[in-house]
Design a protein around this motif. Sequence first.
Motif, mmCIF file in Angstrom:
data_model
loop_
_atom_site.group_PDB
_atom_site.id
_atom_site.type_symbol
_atom_site.label_atom_id
_atom_site.label_comp_id
_atom_site.label_asym_id
_atom_site.label_seq_id
_atom_site.Cartn_x
_atom_site.Cartn_y
_atom_site.Cartn_z
ATOM 1 N N VAL A 2 0.832 -1.200 0.000
ATOM 2 C CA VAL A 2 0.000 0.000 0.000
ATOM 3 C C VAL A 2 0.868 1.252 0.000
ATOM 4 N N ASP A 3 1.892 1.271 0.851
ATOM 5 C CA ASP A 3 2.785 2.428 0.905
ATOM 6 C C ASP A 3 3.464 2.656 -0.437
ATOM 7 N N ARG A 4 3.959 1.587 -1.029
ATOM 8 C CA ARG A 4 4.689 1.725 -2.290
ATOM 9 C C ARG A 4 3.773 2.225 -3.404
ATOM 10 N N CYS A 5 2.562 1.704 -3.452
ATOM 11 C CA CYS A 5 1.610 2.134 -4.482
ATOM 12 C C CYS A 5 1.222 3.596 -4.293
ATOM 13 N N ASN A 6 0.955 3.992 -3.042
ATOM 14 C CA ASN A 6 0.577 5.385 -2.792
ATOM 15 C C ASN A 6 1.669 6.353 -3.202
ATOM 16 N N LYS A 7 2.919 5.969 -3.040
ATOM 17 C CA LYS A 7 4.033 6.861 -3.369
ATOM 18 C C LYS A 7 4.115 7.156 -4.864
ATOM 19 N N VAL A 8 3.574 6.264 -5.677
ATOM 20 C CA VAL A 8 3.603 6.496 -7.120
ATOM 21 C C VAL A 8 2.205 6.797 -7.660
ATOM 22 N N GLY A 9 1.287 7.149 -6.773
ATOM 23 C CA GLY A 9 -0.035 7.590 -7.203
ATOM 24 C C GLY A 9 -1.012 6.499 -7.556
ATOM 25 N N VAL A 10 -0.702 5.240 -7.207
ATOM 26 C CA VAL A 10 -1.623 4.129 -7.457
ATOM 27 C C VAL A 10 -2.469 3.907 -6.209
ATOM 28 N N ARG A 11 -3.767 3.973 -6.359
ATOM 29 C CA ARG A 11 -4.679 3.837 -5.228
ATOM 30 C C ARG A 11 -5.149 2.390 -5.066
ATOM 31 N N ILE A 12 -5.310 1.969 -3.826
ATOM 32 C CA ILE A 12 -5.730 0.601 -3.518
ATOM 33 C C ILE A 12 -7.199 0.603 -3.111
ATOM 34 N N ILE A 13 -8.009 -0.174 -3.828
ATOM 35 C CA ILE A 13 -9.410 -0.404 -3.475
ATOM 36 C C ILE A 13 -9.507 -1.865 -3.034
ATOM 37 N N VAL A 14 -9.926 -2.086 -1.790
ATOM 38 C CA VAL A 14 -9.933 -3.420 -1.206
ATOM 39 C C VAL A 14 -11.252 -4.127 -1.517
ATOM 40 N N ASP A 15 -11.144 -5.339 -2.027
ATOM 41 C CA ASP A 15 -12.324 -6.180 -2.255
ATOM 42 C C ASP A 15 -12.698 -6.803 -0.912
ATOM 43 N N SER A 16 -13.782 -6.336 -0.305
ATOM 44 C CA SER A 16 -14.124 -6.703 1.069
ATOM 45 C C SER A 16 -15.371 -7.575 1.101
ATOM 46 N N VAL A 17 -15.300 -8.644 1.832
ATOM 47 C CA VAL A 17 -16.450 -9.536 2.026
ATOM 48 C C VAL A 17 -16.996 -9.284 3.430
ATOM 49 N N LEU A 18 -18.104 -8.580 3.521
ATOM 50 C CA LEU A 18 -18.699 -8.236 4.815
ATOM 51 C C LEU A 18 -19.979 -9.006 5.098
ATOM 52 N N ASN A 19 -20.518 -9.662 4.085
ATOM 53 C CA ASN A 19 -21.797 -10.334 4.285
ATOM 54 C C ASN A 19 -21.649 -11.661 5.013
ATOM 55 N N HIS A 20 -20.552 -12.376 4.795
ATOM 56 C CA HIS A 20 -20.483 -13.749 5.272
ATOM 57 C C HIS A 20 -19.042 -14.217 5.422
ATOM 58 N N MET A 21 -18.903 -15.366 6.024
ATOM 59 C CA MET A 21 -17.624 -16.077 6.047
ATOM 60 C C MET A 21 -17.828 -17.389 5.296
ATOM 61 N N VAL A 22 -17.246 -18.487 5.787
ATOM 62 C CA VAL A 22 -17.340 -19.769 5.079
ATOM 63 C C VAL A 22 -18.707 -20.393 5.282
ATOM 64 N N GLY A 23 -18.959 -21.477 4.553
ATOM 65 C CA GLY A 23 -20.199 -22.205 4.722
ATOM 66 C C GLY A 23 -20.265 -22.861 6.095
ATOM 67 N N VAL A 24 -21.470 -22.891 6.650
ATOM 68 C CA VAL A 24 -21.645 -23.484 7.962
ATOM 69 C C VAL A 24 -21.177 -24.942 7.939
ATOM 70 N N GLY A 25 -20.429 -25.349 8.956
ATOM 71 C CA GLY A 25 -19.922 -26.699 9.060
ATOM 72 C C GLY A 25 -18.518 -26.876 8.517
ATOM 73 N N GLN A 26 -17.992 -25.891 7.794
ATOM 74 C CA GLN A 26 -16.642 -26.035 7.256
ATOM 75 C C GLN A 26 -15.598 -25.730 8.329
ATOM 76 N N LYS A 27 -14.471 -26.437 8.236
ATOM 77 C CA LYS A 27 -13.440 -26.367 9.262
ATOM 78 C C LYS A 27 -12.082 -26.505 8.594
ATOM 79 N N SER A 28 -11.082 -25.723 9.056
ATOM 80 C CA SER A 28 -9.813 -25.627 8.347
ATOM 81 C C SER A 28 -9.054 -26.946 8.274
ATOM 82 N N ASP A 29 -9.189 -27.807 9.270
ATOM 83 C CA ASP A 29 -8.400 -29.046 9.244
ATOM 84 C C ASP A 29 -9.170 -30.233 8.689
ATOM 85 N N ASP A 30 -10.364 -29.992 8.135
ATOM 86 C CA ASP A 30 -11.080 -31.067 7.467
ATOM 87 C C ASP A 30 -10.401 -31.389 6.143
#
Length: 483
Positions: A2-30
Amino acid sequence: MVDRCNKVGVRIIVDSVLNHMVGVGQKSDDPGRGSSGTASFDGRDGIESFPAVPYSSTDFHDPVRNCRLSGLLDLNHSSTHVTSYLTSLINMGVGGFRLDASKHMFPNDLQYVLERLPNLKADIFGANQKPFVVHEVIDRGGEAIKLTYKNGDEYRMGNAYMLAWTYGYTRVMSSFDFKLHDQGPPNQGAPNYAGRAATEIVTESNRIAFAREQNGFFAMNNADSDWKRQFDTTLPSGSYCDQYDGELQGSMCTGQTITVDNNGKASFRIPARGCIAFSVISRIGGRPSPPNPPNGNFQKTAIFLQRNTQPGQNVFIRGGSAQAHQCSTGPFKQSTDLCSIPIIHNSTTPWMYATYRQWSQGDEYLDFEGEEQRQGTYDGTHATGTPLAYSTNDANSVDYQPLNKYGPDYWFVQILMDCDKTENGWFELKGYMNGWENDIKQSSCSGTIDGSNPLKSSNNHVAKCGAVNVYTWNSNSCIVNSF
């Protein structure tokens, strides 16, 4: 990043997921489950643990009261963790967010989150700037929100407005049919486009009209009744053909003819659910002749003002013959203000310098008042004086300006100035960027022209008409060179 991009005038727009997380029942070590990082998670009902964020079960909605989109754990937008996540990204220096699945969230929930976000970092974006936000609303063929060529006049009106307004890159695609919702159009890339400023904007309920300064005029009436009134088109006098429902053929209009008087005003009717668009290329008899040069002793003059800035900040100057005349405080008194000096912009800037290009339109005086009545705007933002354009002496940079022999961060303008309206060839100026530059006590300047200050009592920079004048913000130093 982000710092490097801002220094050369490139703006960062973040793709944000605010509605949900993973599907119910899913688990990282499955088996077969995981994420792009190494963080663990447990999406089983009632556990709902995401420690890296951190989210816990209290950060999710009860599925009885709020639905789970496609079985995904539904976030509670009143949770402080949701707003804290976005705030942390703003503090990193991002410029805004693309919010995933916005149409699956209640508008009040989105409003609650966005209203609690802080301003963007002032050292990058300027003071009191809110984050840019765009919402994902996708039509996959059976969605509630959709507008395509199959919608007829509504689609045509929407396209006409987008072509007329000052936003984006113009790309006209005719006879384009599609069978799949995500099928792309034929194209050869977007052209470089820089248009005239939008001025004389008129809005009413479901209606908008505006001029593209001295180049064209557009009006859209999305109401159920006709719209008839007088508009200030900013165009030269003459008869123009509507280009929305007709065209110019020879010396005749196939649609409505609009008559513009000597003051640039015209009275006409926009039909219900319709548009009118006309421009200098639809004028009967051809484009108007270029105006005669104004009377006066106009000489090429350049001004450089060194000022370290952040992307999104812009520098203006104000000035005039302040020792010989009492300067008006305005507003919009430039044409009768003896302190104001007539100017004509003739700076050469890269095509993407839309701010300078639009603010310089209608800027006809160097004055201490600020904005002029017919001065162009940029995305609705008004000028606060005569605009300058960023420049550097680096010949490999897109910001390179051949007259700049001094270094980076030199904001400049090249104008034709009526030297007869100056004080024996000298005039005053001061920088303006969200407020005035400090008072200056200039003595003499270096350079190829005798830079002895003849206006000893001035607290502004003192410049020579017909020369290249170089200054530093809040500094008494100066250079006066010949072209």
